[in-house]
Scaffold this active site. Sequence first.
Site, mmCIF file in Angstrom:
data_model
loop_
_atom_site.group_PDB
_atom_site.id
_atom_site.type_symbol
_atom_site.label_atom_id
_atom_site.label_comp_id
_atom_site.label_asym_id
_atom_site.label_seq_id
_atom_site.Cartn_x
_atom_site.Cartn_y
_atom_site.Cartn_z
ATOM 1 N N ASN A 7 1.099 -0.964 -0.261
ATOM 2 C CA ASN A 7 -0.067 -0.243 0.077
ATOM 3 C C ASN A 7 0.878 1.320 -0.600
ATOM 4 O OD1 ASN A 7 -1.986 2.260 0.527
ATOM 5 N ND2 ASN A 7 -2.851 1.063 2.275
ATOM 6 N N ARG A 88 -2.839 -2.169 -3.304
ATOM 7 C CA ARG A 88 -3.920 -1.486 -3.012
ATOM 8 C C ARG A 88 -3.697 -0.383 -4.284
ATOM 9 N NH1 ARG A 88 -5.945 2.975 1.283
ATOM 10 N NH2 ARG A 88 -7.311 3.673 0.466
ATOM 11 N N ARG A 236 -11.224 15.802 6.021
ATOM 12 C CA ARG A 236 -11.683 15.879 4.686
ATOM 13 C C ARG A 236 -13.503 16.450 5.439
ATOM 14 N NH1 ARG A 236 -10.700 10.391 3.049
ATOM 15 N NH2 ARG A 236 -7.927 10.514 1.675
#
Length: 391
Positions: A7, A88, A236
């Site tokens: 990842n 990923r 976020r």
Amino acid sequence: MSVLVINSGSSSIKYQLVNPETGEAIASGLVERIGEESGHVEHHFGEVTRELNGPVPDHGAGLETVLGLFAEVGPSLTDGSISAVGHRVVQGGKYFDGPALITDEVQARIEQLCPLAPLHNPAHLKGIIVARRLLPDVPHVAVFDTAFFQSLPGEAATYALDRAVAEKYEIRRYGAHGTSHQYVSGKVSELLERDDLKQIVLHLGNGASASAVVNGKAVETSMGLTPLEGLVMGGRTGDIDPAVVFHLSRVAGMSIDQIDNLFNRQSGLKGLTGENDMRAVWDMAEAGDANAIEALEVYAHRIVKYIGSYTAIMGGLDAITFTAGAGENDNKLRAMVAERLAPFGVKLDAEINAVRSKEPRVISTADSSVKLIVLPTNEELAIARQAMTLV
């Protein structure tokens, strides 16, 4: 046989060597602060942990260091025991509804999709390019966060945007965290011994998302074109009126890049409290900080709003599952959500909820109208198993 799962982030590389049959994590590690003055590498194998500190100039140097640690500390990656390398990749667009053997063409498509996931795909691409060069004799497989959500019906995936513009620029709702949602929803079906479930999965980490899954197929998800839409997250905004962009541009004179940074990195819990870690926010709230208390209320409110809408869309609800960092470990957050659902017959078993465990478990009472479940996600194992379906 094992699968090396990679990842690759913008300044980090997480990796795990996984036995896809048993689920055992044979070895794991992390390269962080890539490109900074001083990087950090740690490798775990059995009882041995090796840590290195020093500059890691780029992803190539980072992966070369990792391969060196496998050779030095173990286990060997060159004895033929690796079946595949699983990568990923956040954004697969409309092109991938499952894992893909990485060819030059697939790699080019991942690069083409970078504008749809500018915080993620470029980093994944770096990891893929370097890993294919360093491990050329092993199949490399891309596993996409968006693949599980290719099953979304058109009414869920389509934005009410001018069709010509949407089609030209491939604007639709793709979702993210799909590997986790697919793994967890499948495990819930096993746990409850039912394939006909109407379930909601809450993946609550620094990035947070919700999905609605009926009979094993995703019918809704909270993230959209990018991972910005949906729940409140660590940094976020989640859902926000798009006109805020126009307002900040016209009134505050902010550039698109500044607004992008504001929405993706400086908002969410961090924007509301100054901290993006849920544990720190709870500490502040318990000390009486009004901003932190409100932030937790906003966070829980958004989750419950999605639970209500998804229940209506599915025409009922059998199970709600909490997973990922906060979902698995924050009993106070789970209680906060459950309390807001109490008028609908949802009943939390406070004693079971308070127990910390890595085991899947039902945390609702026997007479609860909906099963409440905590189920640890395992994206590395899911990636390894998906990679093996191709090799």
